[in-house]
Design an enzyme around this catalytic site. Structure first.
Site, PDB file in Angstrom:
ATOM      1  N   CYS A  50      -3.789  13.495  12.977  1.00  0.00           N
ATOM      2  CA  CYS A  50      -4.121  12.280  12.849  1.00  0.00           C
ATOM      3  C   CYS A  50      -4.229  11.538  13.963  1.00  0.00           C
ATOM      4  CB  CYS A  50      -3.575  11.341  11.485  1.00  0.00           C
ATOM      5  SG  CYS A  50      -2.099  10.133  11.810  1.00  0.00           S
ATOM      6  N   LYS A  53       0.945  -1.080   0.022  1.00  0.00           N
ATOM      7  CA  LYS A  53      -0.055  -0.088   0.010  1.00  0.00           C
ATOM      8  C   LYS A  53       0.973   1.314  -0.037  1.00  0.00           C
ATOM      9  CE  LYS A  53      -1.525   1.585   4.038  1.00  0.00           C
ATOM     10  NZ  LYS A  53      -1.211   3.163   4.167  1.00  0.00           N
ATOM     11  N   ASN A  54       1.813   1.151   1.118  1.00  0.00           N
ATOM     12  CA  ASN A  54       2.622   2.424   1.126  1.00  0.00           C
ATOM     13  C   ASN A  54       3.426   2.999  -0.304  1.00  0.00           C
ATOM     14  OD1 ASN A  54       1.670   2.789   3.556  1.00  0.00           O
ATOM     15  ND2 ASN A  54       3.505   2.473   4.619  1.00  0.00           N
ATOM     16  N   VAL A  93       3.980  18.167   7.868  1.00  0.00           N
ATOM     17  CA  VAL A  93       4.566  18.181   6.720  1.00  0.00           C
ATOM     18  C   VAL A  93       5.520  19.336   6.160  1.00  0.00           C
ATOM     19  CG1 VAL A  93       2.516  17.050   5.300  1.00  0.00           C
ATOM     20  CG2 VAL A  93       2.543  19.502   5.666  1.00  0.00           C
ATOM     21  N   ASP A  94       6.249  19.901   7.183  1.00  0.00           N
ATOM     22  CA  ASP A  94       7.071  20.902   7.053  1.00  0.00           C
ATOM     23  C   ASP A  94       8.235  20.549   6.201  1.00  0.00           C
ATOM     24  OD1 ASP A  94       7.581  19.367   9.175  1.00  0.00           O
ATOM     25  OD2 ASP A  94       9.138  20.682  10.341  1.00  0.00           O
ATOM     26  N   LEU A  95       8.693  19.472   6.488  1.00  0.00           N
ATOM     27  CA  LEU A  95       9.943  18.839   5.538  1.00  0.00           C
ATOM     28  C   LEU A  95       9.656  18.871   4.083  1.00  0.00           C
ATOM     29  CD1 LEU A  95      11.530  16.142   7.523  1.00  0.00           C
ATOM     30  CD2 LEU A  95      11.899  18.607   7.935  1.00  0.00           C
ATOM     31  N   ARG A 144      -8.368  -0.403   4.936  1.00  0.00           N
ATOM     32  CA  ARG A 144      -7.657   0.664   4.385  1.00  0.00           C
ATOM     33  C   ARG A 144      -6.371   0.020   3.927  1.00  0.00           C
ATOM     34  NH1 ARG A 144      -5.692   5.134   7.996  1.00  0.00           N
ATOM     35  NH2 ARG A 144      -4.617   5.291   6.068  1.00  0.00           N
ATOM     36  N   ARG A 173      -3.922  11.106   4.236  1.00  0.00           N
ATOM     37  CA  ARG A 173      -3.059  11.696   4.374  1.00  0.00           C
ATOM     38  C   ARG A 173      -2.165  11.594   3.125  1.00  0.00           C
ATOM     39  NH1 ARG A 173       0.438  14.050   8.009  1.00  0.00           N
ATOM     40  NH2 ARG A 173       2.617  13.479   7.273  1.00  0.00           N
ATOM     41  N   ASP A 220       5.151   0.342  11.754  1.00  0.00           N
ATOM     42  CA  ASP A 220       3.988  -0.005  11.212  1.00  0.00           C
ATOM     43  C   ASP A 220       3.732  -1.520  11.740  1.00  0.00           C
ATOM     44  OD1 ASP A 220       3.284   2.196  10.111  1.00  0.00           O
ATOM     45  OD2 ASP A 220       3.567   1.674   7.978  1.00  0.00           O
ATOM     46  N   ILE A 254       9.110   6.820  16.410  1.00  0.00           N
ATOM     47  CA  ILE A 254       8.861   7.741  15.051  1.00  0.00           C
ATOM     48  C   ILE A 254       7.594   8.522  15.357  1.00  0.00           C
ATOM     49  CG2 ILE A 254       8.362   7.164  12.679  1.00  0.00           C
ATOM     50  CD1 ILE A 254      10.872   5.947  13.250  1.00  0.00           C
ATOM     51  N   ARG A 310       2.002  14.608  12.982  1.00  0.00           N
ATOM     52  CA  ARG A 310       2.485  14.384  11.710  1.00  0.00           C
ATOM     53  C   ARG A 310       2.287  15.700  10.724  1.00  0.00           C
ATOM     54  NH1 ARG A 310      -0.017   8.592   9.685  1.00  0.00           N
ATOM     55  NH2 ARG A 310       1.963   8.744   8.338  1.00  0.00           N
TER      56      ARG A 310
HETATM   57  C1  UD1 Z   1       5.097   6.673   6.168  1.00  0.00           C
HETATM   58  C2  UD1 Z   1       4.062   5.455   5.998  1.00  0.00           C
HETATM   59  C3  UD1 Z   1       3.842   4.898   7.400  1.00  0.00           C
HETATM   60  C4  UD1 Z   1       4.765   4.686   8.375  1.00  0.00           C
HETATM   61  C5  UD1 Z   1       5.975   5.989   8.348  1.00  0.00           C
HETATM   62  C6  UD1 Z   1       7.370   5.622   8.922  1.00  0.00           C
HETATM   63  C7  UD1 Z   1       2.946   6.095   4.066  1.00  0.00           C
HETATM   64  C8  UD1 Z   1       1.668   6.256   3.203  1.00  0.00           C
HETATM   65  N1  UD1 Z   1       2.941   5.883   5.390  1.00  0.00           N
HETATM   66  O1  UD1 Z   1       4.430   7.741   6.830  1.00  0.00           O
HETATM   67  O2  UD1 Z   1       2.946   3.997   7.297  1.00  0.00           O
HETATM   68  O3  UD1 Z   1       4.540   4.529   9.642  1.00  0.00           O
HETATM   69  O4  UD1 Z   1       6.346   6.469   6.871  1.00  0.00           O
HETATM   70  O5  UD1 Z   1       7.991   4.418   8.443  1.00  0.00           O
HETATM   71  O6  UD1 Z   1       3.938   5.643   3.501  1.00  0.00           O
HETATM   72  N2  UD1 Z   1       7.528  14.515  10.268  1.00  0.00           N
HETATM   73  C9  UD1 Z   1       7.499  15.958  10.362  1.00  0.00           C
HETATM   74  N3  UD1 Z   1       7.636  16.862   9.232  1.00  0.00           N
HETATM   75  C10 UD1 Z   1       7.427  16.242   8.051  1.00  0.00           C
HETATM   76  C11 UD1 Z   1       7.418  14.968   7.825  1.00  0.00           C
HETATM   77  C12 UD1 Z   1       7.438  13.934   8.792  1.00  0.00           C
HETATM   78  O7  UD1 Z   1       7.750  16.371  11.620  1.00  0.00           O
HETATM   79  O8  UD1 Z   1       7.330  17.175   7.079  1.00  0.00           O
HETATM   80  C13 UD1 Z   1       7.715  13.348  11.145  1.00  0.00           C
HETATM   81  C14 UD1 Z   1       6.146  12.822  11.561  1.00  0.00           C
HETATM   82  O9  UD1 Z   1       5.354  13.365  12.166  1.00  0.00           O
HETATM   83  C15 UD1 Z   1       6.915  11.549  12.101  1.00  0.00           C
HETATM   84  C16 UD1 Z   1       8.404  11.381  11.631  1.00  0.00           C
HETATM   85  O10 UD1 Z   1       8.492  12.524  11.109  1.00  0.00           O
HETATM   86  O11 UD1 Z   1       7.213  11.613  13.380  1.00  0.00           O
HETATM   87  C17 UD1 Z   1       8.610  10.352  10.428  1.00  0.00           C
HETATM   88  O12 UD1 Z   1       7.497  10.411   9.780  1.00  0.00           O
HETATM   89  P1  UD1 Z   1       7.518   9.958   7.980  1.00  0.00           P
HETATM   90  O13 UD1 Z   1       8.596   8.904   7.692  1.00  0.00           O
HETATM   91  O14 UD1 Z   1       7.322  11.078   7.273  1.00  0.00           O
HETATM   92  O15 UD1 Z   1       5.985   8.965   7.824  1.00  0.00           O
HETATM   93  P2  UD1 Z   1       5.305   9.224   6.769  1.00  0.00           P
HETATM   94  O16 UD1 Z   1       5.675   9.312   5.436  1.00  0.00           O
HETATM   95  O17 UD1 Z   1       4.079  10.188   7.195  1.00  0.00           O
END
Ligand code: UD1
Length: 426
Positions: free
Chosen positions: A118, A22-23, A125-127, A401, A94, A309, A331, A123
């Site tokens: 969520c 899925k991911n 999306v700043d990065l 999902r 998301r 996960d 995480i 979570r």
């Molecule tokens: C993806 C997976 C999710 C998995 C996660 C970690 C999908 C659809 N989802 O989620 O199932 O649990 O990887 O393996 O692929 N963060 C920030 N700012 C950002 C982006 C992330 O602070 O801009 C933080 C997040 O809140 C979290 C950490 O970074 O604490 C890691 O998140 P990230 O690796 O980005 O996970 P996702 O891509 O959301």
């Protein structure tokens, strides 16, 4: 709402086919926006999330055809008719936020709702947004929407992520492939899904090097072509069924599962006393019901560490292990919502911040429980398969999902698990 009723105690014996991830699929779907030619994804998981992404793409102008018999999804973005991803669509899932980068790269602008909070934490999306700004995009946030523009195209950039993010790595890749010039991404995530995305983009004509390492280099190209690409096997689905076989006992072959993608989890299972080995194109998992599992400590980490996960499913196993296990979630904040539900089955779990201490009990006893998120809900199924008597998992839409044919796959191995439809359950 549907619910799943499990009568625990039946061992699992047989073969479980592992479907596409899925991911990975969700990001590969977003990649279809990058080309005016058809993108065909084979081994495509048919899930609520991937259907939902297909619907969103359709509203942006992508022609969608599901070819059920061959598990193929055909997406054709001949023309982008809209660059707006509305709140209602991004809020529900998301990963829909991932259309922002491809729209920006192909159409020069996009308006995409912020995903919002969520159930497993903030979570942000700043990065993602910082990466697009580094590539020259103008970004404003207005009324809950990200409005991004790079009317003369994105420019290659050097981006050093302050911490590892799967989503930001993938999203930056999805934009940089069509940028002018070279992009270097540093401190990137190394998950197998990132390699899958790079393989697909490269087959479309992109120039991506280094996926699977912590530095990815991308030479922007003017245009990408169509592709036929098989989605990588779902390591989280495979890991979940491995835990189910360990919990219920028995002997199961996970066909199509990739041994090399599950190192940390397989080590955890071995330490717990479960037999796991590579067999042909799959993984065999065996546990004798008479042997109690050992308690094992673990903490979640980015790949190749133990995946967040699979944390809930592994906790479900530890509830029945011999001894005390310490689990650290590094995480996501607030990712222990399954703990009070597992406690309803008789588990002994103490949560202190991002650490859980699980004291194994000789047996769990079935009870009604409530699913809170995707991975948490499947941990309740894992526990229910081993618990004595009947476990009812409510709110199973979370499961739909991410797990295709969950009940059928487990039933085929001897599990007593049925879905009660809303009308029957009322
Ligand atoms: C993806 C997976 C999710 C998995 C996660 C970690 C999908 C659809 N989802 O989620 O199932 O649990 O990887 O393996 O692929 N963060 C920030 N700012 C950002 C982006 C992330 O602070 O801009 C933080 C997040 O809140 C979290 C950490 O970074 O604490 C890691 O998140 P990230 O690796 O980005 O996970 P996702 O891509 O959301």
């Amino acid at each position: 709402m549907d619910r799943i009723v499990i009568t625990g105690g039946a061992p699992l014996n047989g073969t479980i086919p592992i479907f596409g991830a899925k991911n990975s699929a969700l990001k590969l779907q977003a990649a279809a926006l990058l080309s005016a030619d058809p993108v065909m994804l084979e081994n495509m998981p048919d899930l609520a999330d991937t259907r939902f992404m297909a619907q969103l793409l359709n509203t942006l102008g992508v022609e969608i055809t599901w070819i059920k018999e061959t598990h193929t999804l055909r997406m054709h973005a001949a023309e982008i008719v809209s660059t707006i991803a509305p709140y209602d669509q991004v809020r529900k899932m998301r990963a829909s936020f991932n259309v922002l980068g491809p729209l920006l790269a192909r159409a020069g602008h996009a308006t995409v709702s912020l995903p919002g909070g969520c159930a497993i934490g903030a979570r942000p999306v700043d990065l993602h947004l910082k990466a697009f700004e580094a590539m020259g995009a103008d970004i404003v946030i207005e009324q809950g929407y990200v409005k991004a523009a790079a009317l003369r195209g994105l420019k290659g950039a050097e981006i050093d992520f302050p911490f590892v993010s799967v989503g930001a790595t993938e999203h930056a890749m999805l934009a940089a492939v069509l940028a002018h010039g070279d992009t270097v991404l540093k401190n990137t995530a190394r998950e197998p899904e990132i390699i899958d995305l790079a393989d697909c983009l490269n087959a479309m004509g992109a120039k991506v090097e280094g996926a699977g390492t912590s530095e990815i280099r991308i030479k922007g190209v003017a245009k990408l072509s169509g592709v036929k690409h098989p989605v990588v096997a779902d390591r989280i689905e495979a890991g979940t069924y491995a835990m189910a076989a360990a919990a219920a006992g028995g002997n199961v072959l996970l066909s199509g599962a990739r041994f090399e993608h599950l190192g940390a989890m397989l080590k955890f299972l071995r330490d717990a006393g479960v037999r796991v080995e590579a067999e042909g194109r799959g993984i065999r998992v065996q546990r004798k019901l008479t042997d109690r599992m050992n308690a094992v400590d673990f903490e979640t980490e980015p790949f190749p560490g133990f995946p967040t996960d699979l944390q809930a499913q592994a906790m479900a196993l530890m509830c029945m292990a011999d001894g005390v296990s310490r689990i650290k979630e590094t995480i996501f904040e607030n990712r222990f919502m399954h703990a009070p539900e597992l406690a309803r089955l008789g588990a002994k779990i103490e949560v202190h911040g991002n650490e859980a201490v699980v004291t194994g009990v000789p047996k769990l006893v079935g009870a009604p429980v409530m699913a809170t998120d995707l991975r948490a809900s499947v941990s309740l199924v894992v526990a229910g398969l081993a618990a004595e008597g009947e476990t009812t998992v409510n709110r199973v839409y979370h499961l739909d999902r991410g797990f295709e044919k969950l009940e059928a796959k487990l039933q085929a191995c001897g599990a007593q698990i049925v879905r009660e439809r809303e009308d029957q359950a009322a």
